[in-house]
Design a protein around this motif. Structure first.
Motif, PDB file in Angstrom:
ATOM      1  N   ASP A  16       9.480  -7.691  13.930  1.00 24.83           N
ATOM      2  CA  ASP A  16      10.611  -7.581  14.700  1.00 24.83           C
ATOM      3  C   ASP A  16      11.081  -8.513  15.711  1.00 24.83           C
ATOM      4  O   ASP A  16      10.210  -8.482  16.790  1.00 24.83           O
ATOM      5  N   ALA A  17      11.796  -9.695  15.580  1.00 20.24           N
ATOM      6  CA  ALA A  17      11.965 -10.682  16.414  1.00 20.24           C
ATOM      7  C   ALA A  17      12.845 -10.668  17.599  1.00 20.24           C
ATOM      8  O   ALA A  17      13.293 -11.309  18.475  1.00 20.24           O
ATOM      9  N   GLY A  18      13.417  -9.373  17.599  1.00 19.34           N
ATOM     10  CA  GLY A  18      14.396  -8.820  18.579  1.00 19.34           C
ATOM     11  C   GLY A  18      15.778  -9.188  18.434  1.00 19.34           C
ATOM     12  O   GLY A  18      16.090 -10.062  17.390  1.00 19.34           O
ATOM     13  N   ASP A  19      16.668  -8.659  18.972  1.00 20.54           N
ATOM     14  CA  ASP A  19      18.259  -8.800  18.974  1.00 20.54           C
ATOM     15  C   ASP A  19      18.746  -8.800  17.388  1.00 20.54           C
ATOM     16  O   ASP A  19      19.528  -9.635  16.742  1.00 20.54           O
ATOM     17  N   GLY A  20      17.888  -7.537  16.692  1.00 19.72           N
ATOM     18  CA  GLY A  20      18.400  -7.415  15.172  1.00 19.72           C
ATOM     19  C   GLY A  20      17.929  -8.298  14.444  1.00 19.72           C
ATOM     20  O   GLY A  20      18.199  -8.471  13.174  1.00 19.72           O
ATOM     21  N   MET A  22      14.877  -9.914  11.768  1.00 23.09           N
ATOM     22  CA  MET A  22      13.552  -9.829  11.170  1.00 23.09           C
ATOM     23  C   MET A  22      13.069 -10.754  10.635  1.00 23.09           C
ATOM     24  O   MET A  22      13.930 -11.517   9.986  1.00 23.09           O
TER      25      MET A  22
END
Length: 68
Positions: A16-20, A22
């Motif tokens: 999960d790299a953040g801000d939606g 992946m």
């Protein structure tokens, strides 16, 4: 389970790299295994996830040049 069935499978990671965003990374012993995994993953996404994704997945491949 989908990737484990592909010859040459080593590892699979989902981040999960953040801000939606992946990111998934698959590691195989050789390019044919990696290419087979791309084909299987594309089929899986098309059949099961396409309606949930606002943008199509971006696929990249390359050689591991360093590890620890």
């Amino acid at each position: 389970p989908l990737m484990r069935q592909v010859p040459g499978f080593v590892a699979y990671y989902w981040v999960d790299a953040g801000d939606g965003v992946m990111v998934s990374t698959s590691v195989f012993q050789d390019r044919p295994g990696a290419e087979e995994s791309i084909s299987r993953a594309a089929d899986f996404v098309r059949d099961n996830l396409a309606s949930l994704l606002p943008n199509p997945p971006e696929v990249m491949a390359g050689e591991v040049v360093a590890s620890a």
